[in-house]
Design an enzyme around this catalytic site. Structure first.
Site, mmCIF file in Angstrom:
data_model
loop_
_atom_site.group_PDB
_atom_site.id
_atom_site.type_symbol
_atom_site.label_atom_id
_atom_site.label_comp_id
_atom_site.label_asym_id
_atom_site.label_seq_id
_atom_site.Cartn_x
_atom_site.Cartn_y
_atom_site.Cartn_z
ATOM 1 N N HIS A 1 -3.962 5.807 3.502
ATOM 2 C CA HIS A 1 -4.499 4.649 3.072
ATOM 3 C C HIS A 1 -3.771 3.333 3.749
ATOM 4 O O HIS A 1 -4.545 2.438 4.237
ATOM 5 C CB HIS A 1 -4.609 4.243 1.554
ATOM 6 C CG HIS A 1 -5.581 3.278 1.013
ATOM 7 N ND1 HIS A 1 -5.149 2.257 0.591
ATOM 8 C CD2 HIS A 1 -6.918 3.094 1.134
ATOM 9 C CE1 HIS A 1 -5.757 1.338 -0.078
ATOM 10 N NE2 HIS A 1 -7.150 1.817 0.320
ATOM 11 N N SER B 1 -11.940 -1.987 -1.199
ATOM 12 C CA SER B 1 -10.486 -2.201 -0.352
ATOM 13 C C SER B 1 -10.554 -1.831 0.801
ATOM 14 O O SER B 1 -9.382 -1.963 1.517
ATOM 15 C CB SER B 1 -9.876 -0.787 -1.237
ATOM 16 O OG SER B 1 -10.149 0.338 -0.895
ATOM 17 N N ASP C 1 0.908 -1.088 -0.125
ATOM 18 C CA ASP C 1 -0.016 0.140 -0.071
ATOM 19 C C ASP C 1 0.854 1.266 -0.052
ATOM 20 O O ASP C 1 2.004 1.429 -0.541
ATOM 21 C CB ASP C 1 -0.947 0.061 1.186
ATOM 22 C CG ASP C 1 -2.350 0.429 0.833
ATOM 23 O OD1 ASP C 1 -2.513 1.699 0.765
ATOM 24 O OD2 ASP C 1 -3.244 -0.347 0.694
#
Length: 1059
Positions: free
Chosen positions: A245, A411, A214
């Site tokens: 994120h 996600s 990520d």
């Protein structure tokens, strides 16, 4: 991990080249990770390329080999035309299987050809870039390998609520109420799945190595107690997460904050920073990071991104290698819902746990992508995906520095499942984990423990919502075994088994194909020991014929088992339920320390409803064979007004983006079958209508001839829904894709109109090259015409309708701006778009637009029109408005179609299933024509008698073959032929996905004496046949064009059904 082990797995990965053209770049290449070594960056224009080798070696050895190989080439490229790109990252300490070269565009072809010619080089691909952005209303067009992330519903880092680009219509009061409840009562997703029960037993993810691919994480984040390693694979000099994120994903998996706890707080976090702050990544970054994950022995890997390109081979094959090395990968299924056929890669791979999203009411989230997989089309049927679903709305997770926030998207659902997986891995004692747990075993635990939701179908929810406790119970005493998912096929169970439960089986139909997944928990590689066996529950079950196609090699950990179901002719009047079991045995080589192979018996329960064969007029055949989709070709969207999705990638199947059409026709009492083979592979006497919608491929000459005969002599009806085709528009849609470093140009228009015109030429019908848009009404029904084409040729006596529409043919989109046909200044003109006619015993209806049938980007539907047209084509019912006398042509329409040329600059054979290919009936067609050219067409390559001629010893065909009566066949007329086991996932024909492998029709012996006796008879019949053919064409020309001669009129028009 030992290099030998990785080499053993890498050797199994197949070869297949990406079909998209790679043309010179006009843009400077982006810097790759670790670039700067090996000389200065080349002057632009240049681009980076991934060179894959057949084996792992240290990078310096690969470099020396390339330098020596290029210097010693027959025509060595200039030394300044390329440079070695140094990759300074943690993977540099380990052997690698690829290199990155920067190549000047002026010498690209010479350098790439010279590199590919080297013996240790496997292939060369552009070092594609992946971008990940917020899915908002103004997101950029989907071009190339665009990786998508979550649709955000989150809090600002400062604490305030906000919504950014919330996808779909589910963002309603219900969702808002749940958000308030979460914020007020501090409910956590861990509680909803009962993680506390496992925590109370001491299972907290301890000693589980979790790789999070990520945006990184901060080393001193207070929410994490066990950050083992942070690695950077980008060209930015930081390990921190500056977007939030990666931190959020890690918090859902392993956070320890009381407000937003993760599932497995003691899990060892390995943060792989593969995205920059601008949310950009490259293939080479992922390949290096994946290799490092293998080398350092990760247990679980979460990838909350995805894209539509399942032919991105360096990426896809590296994922296979990763899972082959016993790393459990969890990935988001995508945020392209509620559309069907929108699964993202790598979550659509069978070896990956693909996760869809639900809300807190156990409804599928609107943004969650739906199945089926489209790898297998057109010849096969897609697999079930997602595998499972999890909560994906308003999930609590960690902020960048401290505190919690809520986010939404698949996600987010992916780390929910990844956290569950980490918790479940810790249930198995550490010294037994690698011998017991693997990607297949974990998927077995999740799908067999999942709780099915009421309402969604299997291609929306997979096995259902994950159930942590049930999966724990499954794993407590788990012993490695193989299984089939799903293991119960109850086609009477609606809506879960939609679309199979919506239409019963009947005799004479195309086989119904269900593609199940083999999960082999016994080993990374396995085989089907014996052919599967159908065991009916009672004698009635013998009316069902079941054939099978399946993986030659089950690798890595997974394979496919396709059931081809066909009711025998003697069941044409049967009505009732057929049930039984399919059994097969799987075996794997002996595990370490074992002396004998592992084996497992799998059972699939099957229950279907059978009805008497419907009358011909109610049966519709859908042409799937002539559809081309992305990947691999750039097939542009059908409506040029759609700006955020430029590719036609949803499969164009009855059960993907045409699923509403399928339901509508079923509700209207029609039976719809699918043909994934050429038009020679169906018996026209069984069908009222052949439905051809939005088709892009060419047609074999034999198809054109057979369709004419089917309509004129056998009374087949044909309904065609075309699309725009304008060469200048296509050329101006060409763009340079920074993701793949290549020029993309459409291979055809919305439909392949030149091919359709050749198919319809015998009937005097042709489409034009206008790009029309506008609104009109027929009999009170309002219809939107979205980038459709016009009808420029139509015969006398036909019924033709025209409307005032805007012609946008001269307006095209350039590289940076999509055309908005709604804002053009072109005046509306009368254009013909709808036509109906009778031809011999059959009927034809054509319409210039298919957007009104496609649920992907539909403005208004035209299902009412489709119903009227199939009533006409299938049953001869003429709607008084559509067939008004004012619409009937007294003279033929002859418009100019000289501009409808094919693009000479596109190698269409690369994408076509027709051009340069052999005409053959695939295993989606009736069993009796598998492997032949079909009905009424003489086969080549193998000689066999076709079903159409079995009752007659004489034929007008001069190449008649007689089958010896001594040839013994089983009742299905087939003989299993197991080919040599191959260790590839798919070959150039995509056998793995298209089911082209296992069975061939039994071929009898030629009888020479019978052949000699018939030679004289056939010579005479041949001349007679040619005379009949000329007469038929004269009669058809008379009707279509009014060019009746005395001889043609004397042939008896009424006797052939002409008016």
């Amino acid at each position: 991990m030992a290099p030998e082990k990785r080499l053993a797995y890498a050797a199994v990965i197949p070869f297949l080249f990406l079909a998209l053209p790679i043309l010179p770049s006009d843009s400077p290449s982006s810097s790759g990770g670790g670039s700067g070594g090996g000389g200065e960056t080349l002057d632009p224009p240049s681009a980076k390329y991934v060179v894959r080798f057949v084996e792992y070696r240290l990078a310096d050895e690969h470099r020396e080999y390339l330098e020596a190989g290029l210097a010693g080439a027959a025509e060595p490229p200039p030394a300044a035309s390329w440079r070695w790109v140094e990759r300074r990252n943690p993977a540099a300490a380990f052997p690698t299987d690829f290199a990155v070269l920067e190549i000047r565009d002026a010498h690209r072809a010479a350098v790439v050809d010279a590199v590919r010619a080297l013996g240790r080089v496997r292939d060369v691909h552009a070092d594609g870039s992946y971008s990940r952005g917020v899915l908002s209303a103004d997101r950029p067009p989907r071009r190339g390998k665009l990786f998508t992330a979550m649709s955000f519903e989150g809090e600002e880092e400062g604490g305030g609520d906000r919504e950014v680009g919330c996808s779909g219509s589910d963002s309603n009061s219900s969702s808002t109420a749940w958000r308030r409840k979460l914020l007020m009562q501090r409910s956590q997703v861990t509680s909803l799945f009962g993680a506390e029960r496992l925590w109370g037993r001491g299972f907290t993810g301890r000693k589980v190595k979790m790789a999070i691919f990520d945006t990184g994480i901060r080393a001193d984040h207070p929410h994490f107690r066990n950050i083992k390693e942070r690695t950077n694979w980008t060209n930015e000099d930081t390990l921190n997460d500056n977007l939030g994120h990666g931190t959020f994903v890690a918090g859902v998996i392993a956070g320890q904050d009381a407000e937003c706890p993760g599932f497995a707080p003691d899990t060892e976090i390995y943060a792989f920073r593969v995205f920059t702050d601008a949310q950009i990544s490259y293939t080479s970054w992922f390949l290096d990071a994946f290799n490092y994950a293998i080398a350092t022995g990760m247990d679980v890997l979460n990838l909350s991104i995805g894209g539509p390109d399942y032919l991105d081979l360096p990426f896809v094959e590296k994922v296979w290698e990763l899972t082959a090395n016993n790393i459990i990968m969890v990935s988001a299924i995508g945020n392209d819902g509620p559309l069907y056929g929108t699964l993202n890669n790598p979550a659509d791979q069978s070896d990956v746990i693909g996760v869809g999203g639900i809300d807190y009411n156990n409804h599928i989230a609107s943004f969650s992508s739906r199945g089926m997989t489209t790898w297998e089309l057109p010849h096969g049927y897609g697999r079930v995906k997602p595998d499972v679903v999890a909560y994906s709305r308003d999930i609590m997770g960690s902020k960048i520095s401290t505190g919690c926030k809520t986010l939404s998207g698949t996600s987010v659902a992916s780390p929910v499942v990844a956290g569950v997986v980490c918790l479940l891995v810790s249930v198995i004692p550490e010294d037994h984990r690698k011998s017991i747990l693997n990607p297949a075993a974990m998927k077995q635990a999740l799908v067999e423990g999942a709780s099915r939701l009421s309402g969604p179908n299997i291609y929306e929810q997979g096995a259902g919502k994950i159930d942590l406790w049930q999966s724990y119970e499954f794993l407590k005493n788990y012993q490695p075994r193989a299984s089939i998912f799903p293991n119960m096929l109850d086609f009477t169970d609606c809506p879960y088994f939609w679309p199979f439960c919506r239409q019963p089986l009947y005799a004479g139909a195309m086989p119904v194909v269900f593609n199940a997944t083999i999960l082999n928990g016994m080993g990374v590689i396995g085989y089907v020991k014996d052919p599967p066996v159908w065991q009916p529950s009672d004698d009635v079950g013998n009316l069902l014929s079941v054939h099978f196609t399946y993986s030659d090699v089950i690798w890595p950990w997974t394979g496919y088992l396709a059931l081809h179901l066909q009711v025998k002719d003697e069941g044409s009047q049967f009505s009732g339920i057929i049930s039984g079991n399919v059994t097969l045995s799987i075996y794997s080589p002996a595990a370490h320390g074992e002396s004998s192979p592992r084996s497992s018996s799998c059972v699939v329960y099957l229950k279907i409803k059978v009805v008497p064969t419907p009358i011909r007029s109610r049966r519709i055949l859908w042409d799937q064979f002539h559809n081309i989709k992305y990947p691999s070709g750039f097939v542009p969207r059908d409506s040029l007004n759609v700006h955020n999705d430029i590719l036609d990638w949803h499969g164009d199947h009855l059960h993907t983006n045409f699923h509403i059409l399928f339901n509508m026709l079923r509700d209207a009492g029609y039976y719809i079958e699918t043909l994934g083979s050429p038009l020679t592979c169906f018996d026209a006497s069984n069908y009222g209508t052949l439905l051809m919608v939005d088709l892009e491929d060419e047609y074999f000459d034999e198809e054109i001839q057979k369709l004419r005969d089917d309509v004129v002599h056998k009374g087949l009806g044909v309904a065609v829904f075309a699309e725009w085709y304008h060469v200048d528009t296509m050329v101006k849609m060409t763009f340079f894709d920074e993701n793949t470093r290549s020029w993309w140009t459409p291979i055809t228009g919305g439909a392949n109109v030149p091919a359709l015109n050749e198919l319809l030429a015998p009937f005097g019908i042709a489409f034009g090259d206008k790009v029309l848009s506008g609104d009109f009404s027929i009999n009170g029904e309002q219809t939107h015409y979205a980038s459709g084409t016009d009808i420029v040729q139509f015969p006398t006596g036909g019924f033709l309708h025209g409307f005032q529409l805007q012609d946008n043919s001269i307006i095209a989109q350039d590289n940076s701006r999509a055309t908005d046909t709604q804002n053009t200044q072109e005046k509306s003109k009368l254009s013909s778009v709808l036509g109906m006619m009778e031809a011999g015993k059959g009927r034809i209806a054509v319409y210039g637009d298919s957007n009104c049938l496609d649920s992907s980007h539909m403005v208004t539907n035209c299902y009412w029109l489709l119903r009227k047209l199939v009533e006409f084509t299938g049953n001869g019912i003429k709607d008084p408005v559509l067939f008004s006398k004012s619409a009937q042509l007294k003279f033929p329409v002859f418009g100019s179609i000289h501009q409808l040329s094919r693009r000479p600059d596109v190698n269409f054979s690369t994408y076509s299933t027709v051009v340069g290919k052999e005409l053959i009936c695939h295993q989606d067609s009736r069993f009796e024509v598998w492997g032949t050219k079909g009905y009424g067409v003489q086969p080549t390559g193998t000689i066999r008698k076709l079903p159409e001629y079995q009752k007659s010893e004489a034929s007008s065909t001069p190449n008649l073959t007689i089958i010896s009566s001594d040839s013994k066949q089983d009742e299905a007329g087939l003989q299993t032929n197991l080919s040599t086991l191959i260790a590839s996932k798919f070959d150039k024909r995509m056998d793995y996905f298209g089911f082209l492998g296992h069975e061939e029709i039994d071929i009898g012996m030629l009888v020479a004496s019978q052949w000699m006796v018939l030679c004289c008879i056939l010579a005479a019949e041949c001349n007679k046949s040619a005379d009949d053919e000329r007469k038929d064409q004269q009669l058809l020309d008379c009707q279509l064009f009014g060019s009746c001669t005395e001889s043609s009129e004397s042939g008896g028009l009424n006797g052939l059904g002409y008016l």
